[in-house]
Design a protein around this motif. Structure first.
Motif, PDB file in Angstrom:
ATOM      1  N   CYS A  12      -8.374  -2.838 -13.770  1.00  0.00           N
ATOM      2  CA  CYS A  12      -7.067  -2.296 -14.142  1.00  0.00           C
ATOM      3  C   CYS A  12      -6.558  -1.284 -13.121  1.00  0.00           C
ATOM      4  N   GLY A  13      -7.472  -0.643 -12.394  1.00  0.00           N
ATOM      5  CA  GLY A  13      -7.082   0.312 -11.369  1.00  0.00           C
ATOM      6  C   GLY A  13      -6.756   1.708 -11.868  1.00  0.00           C
ATOM      7  N   ALA A  14      -6.963   1.998 -13.143  1.00  0.00           N
ATOM      8  CA  ALA A  14      -6.636   3.314 -13.689  1.00  0.00           C
ATOM      9  C   ALA A  14      -7.435   4.428 -13.023  1.00  0.00           C
ATOM     10  N   CYS A  15      -8.646   4.132 -12.606  1.00  0.00           N
ATOM     11  CA  CYS A  15      -9.546   5.139 -12.047  1.00  0.00           C
ATOM     12  C   CYS A  15      -9.174   5.573 -10.629  1.00  0.00           C
ATOM     13  N   GLU A  16      -8.722   4.643  -9.827  1.00  0.00           N
ATOM     14  CA  GLU A  16      -8.532   4.903  -8.394  1.00  0.00           C
ATOM     15  C   GLU A  16      -7.669   6.127  -8.089  1.00  0.00           C
ATOM     16  N   PRO A  17      -6.473   6.254  -8.659  1.00  0.00           N
ATOM     17  CA  PRO A  17      -5.639   7.418  -8.314  1.00  0.00           C
ATOM     18  C   PRO A  17      -6.159   8.740  -8.885  1.00  0.00           C
ATOM     19  N   GLU A  18      -7.095   8.691  -9.819  1.00  0.00           N
ATOM     20  CA  GLU A  18      -7.621   9.903 -10.445  1.00  0.00           C
ATOM     21  C   GLU A  18      -8.694  10.593  -9.616  1.00  0.00           C
ATOM     22  N   CYS A  19      -9.282   9.900  -8.644  1.00  0.00           N
ATOM     23  CA  CYS A  19     -10.413  10.436  -7.889  1.00  0.00           C
ATOM     24  C   CYS A  19      -9.956  11.447  -6.838  1.00  0.00           C
ATOM     25  N   PRO A  20     -10.381  12.711  -6.957  1.00  0.00           N
ATOM     26  CA  PRO A  20      -9.956  13.736  -6.000  1.00  0.00           C
ATOM     27  C   PRO A  20     -10.609  13.582  -4.621  1.00  0.00           C
ATOM     28  N   ASN A  21     -11.644  12.743  -4.523  1.00  0.00           N
ATOM     29  CA  ASN A  21     -12.332  12.526  -3.254  1.00  0.00           C
ATOM     30  C   ASN A  21     -11.967  11.193  -2.595  1.00  0.00           C
ATOM     31  N   THR A  22     -11.061  10.445  -3.232  1.00  0.00           N
ATOM     32  CA  THR A  22     -10.732   9.097  -2.770  1.00  0.00           C
ATOM     33  C   THR A  22     -12.030   8.316  -2.547  1.00  0.00           C
ATOM     34  N   ALA A  23     -12.892   8.341  -3.534  1.00  0.00           N
ATOM     35  CA  ALA A  23     -14.170   7.638  -3.468  1.00  0.00           C
ATOM     36  C   ALA A  23     -14.120   6.283  -4.157  1.00  0.00           C
ATOM     37  N   ILE A  24     -12.996   5.951  -4.792  1.00  0.00           N
ATOM     38  CA  ILE A  24     -12.866   4.700  -5.535  1.00  0.00           C
ATOM     39  C   ILE A  24     -11.944   3.759  -4.772  1.00  0.00           C
ATOM     40  N   TYR A  25     -12.411   2.518  -4.623  1.00  0.00           N
ATOM     41  CA  TYR A  25     -11.670   1.513  -3.872  1.00  0.00           C
ATOM     42  C   TYR A  25     -11.631   0.208  -4.650  1.00  0.00           C
ATOM     43  N   GLU A  26     -10.583  -0.567  -4.416  1.00  0.00           N
ATOM     44  CA  GLU A  26     -10.474  -1.886  -5.015  1.00  0.00           C
ATOM     45  C   GLU A  26     -11.500  -2.816  -4.376  1.00  0.00           C
ATOM     46  N   GLY A  27     -12.060  -3.709  -5.169  1.00  0.00           N
ATOM     47  CA  GLY A  27     -13.045  -4.656  -4.667  1.00  0.00           C
ATOM     48  C   GLY A  27     -12.570  -5.360  -3.402  1.00  0.00           C
ATOM     49  N   ALA A  28     -13.462  -5.498  -2.433  1.00  0.00           N
ATOM     50  CA  ALA A  28     -13.235  -6.157  -1.139  1.00  0.00           C
ATOM     51  C   ALA A  28     -12.472  -5.296  -0.136  1.00  0.00           C
ATOM     52  N   ASP A  29     -11.984  -4.130  -0.535  1.00  0.00           N
ATOM     53  CA  ASP A  29     -11.286  -3.238   0.400  1.00  0.00           C
ATOM     54  C   ASP A  29     -12.297  -2.432   1.217  1.00  0.00           C
ATOM     55  N   ASP A  30     -12.056  -2.354   2.538  1.00  0.00           N
ATOM     56  CA  ASP A  30     -12.846  -1.460   3.382  1.00  0.00           C
ATOM     57  C   ASP A  30     -12.553  -0.024   2.984  1.00  0.00           C
ATOM     58  N   TRP A  31     -13.451   0.890   3.335  1.00  0.00           N
ATOM     59  CA  TRP A  31     -13.246   2.301   3.040  1.00  0.00           C
ATOM     60  C   TRP A  31     -13.640   3.127   4.251  1.00  0.00           C
ATOM     61  N   ARG A  32     -13.197   4.395   4.269  1.00  0.00           N
ATOM     62  CA  ARG A  32     -13.508   5.336   5.347  1.00  0.00           C
ATOM     63  C   ARG A  32     -13.886   6.685   4.743  1.00  0.00           C
ATOM     64  N   TYR A  33     -14.769   7.388   5.443  1.00  0.00           N
ATOM     65  CA  TYR A  33     -15.121   8.740   4.993  1.00  0.00           C
ATOM     66  C   TYR A  33     -13.915   9.673   5.076  1.00  0.00           C
ATOM     67  N   ASN A  34     -12.963   9.400   5.980  1.00  0.00           N
ATOM     68  CA  ASN A  34     -11.818  10.300   6.122  1.00  0.00           C
ATOM     69  C   ASN A  34     -10.724  10.060   5.087  1.00  0.00           C
ATOM     70  N   ASP A  35     -10.804   8.984   4.324  1.00  0.00           N
ATOM     71  CA  ASP A  35      -9.803   8.720   3.290  1.00  0.00           C
ATOM     72  C   ASP A  35      -9.806   9.853   2.269  1.00  0.00           C
ATOM     73  N   GLY A  36      -8.722  10.597   2.196  1.00  0.00           N
ATOM     74  CA  GLY A  36      -8.585  11.645   1.191  1.00  0.00           C
ATOM     75  C   GLY A  36      -9.474  12.857   1.382  1.00  0.00           C
ATOM     76  N   THR A  37     -10.078  13.010   2.559  1.00  0.00           N
ATOM     77  CA  THR A  37     -10.934  14.164   2.834  1.00  0.00           C
ATOM     78  C   THR A  37     -10.484  14.830   4.134  1.00  0.00           C
ATOM     79  N   SER A  38     -11.147  15.921   4.502  1.00  0.00           N
ATOM     80  CA  SER A  38     -10.866  16.600   5.770  1.00  0.00           C
ATOM     81  C   SER A  38     -11.752  16.090   6.904  1.00  0.00           C
ATOM     82  N   LEU A  39     -12.595  15.117   6.634  1.00  0.00           N
ATOM     83  CA  LEU A  39     -13.526  14.620   7.643  1.00  0.00           C
ATOM     84  C   LEU A  39     -12.794  13.838   8.728  1.00  0.00           C
ATOM     85  N   LYS A  40     -13.165  14.101   9.980  1.00  0.00           N
ATOM     86  CA  LYS A  40     -12.566  13.420  11.133  1.00  0.00           C
ATOM     87  C   LYS A  40     -13.645  13.167  12.178  1.00  0.00           C
TER      88      LYS A  40
END
Length: 117
Positions: A12-40
């Motif tokens: 349903c995707g209800a969880c994804e926008p609620e995560c303050p760390n951007t740690a939730i992703y839709e299945g099959a989507d790539d992710w990055r440590y810098n998504d929604g964080t200060s990491l570079k």
């Protein structure tokens, strides 16, 4: 302890926008440590793992929403309870017994990813 999304997920995707760390992703989507964080760029995570925060990482799941354990802090430092679990209509966001961490460790991860907060 990180949270895991079980295979009861209805995508349903209800969880994804609620995560303050951007740690939730839709299945099959790539992710990055810098998504929604200060990491570079090149960083060493609190667990000692060296990564490039800007590089795309393999999806944890190809079928359902998933939570990246290295980015999950159970919302410590932001909220009183994990927000994904609070909004999940089918209660499939549960503690991950494979990634047990103390509150001190979770807060340390939160400060590492969001030093300005």
């Amino acid at each position: 302890m990180a949270i895991i999304i079980t295979d009861e997920c209805i995508n349903c995707g209800a969880c994804e926008p609620e995560c303050p760390n951007t740690a939730i992703y839709e299945g099959a989507d790539d992710w990055r440590y810098n998504d929604g964080t200060s990491l570079k760029g090149k960083v060493v995570l609190p667990n000692g793992k060296a990564v490039d925060a800007d590089d795309a990482q393999e999806p944890v799941s190809d079928e359902i929403y998933y939570i990246v354990p290295d980015k999950c802090t159970e919302c410590k430092g932001f909220h009183e309870e994990p927000q994904c679990a609070a909004v999940c209509p089918v209660d499939c966001c549960v503690p991950d017994d494979e990634h047990v961490e103390s509150e001190e460790v979770l807060l340390g991860k939160q400060r590492f990813m969001h030093p300005e907060d």
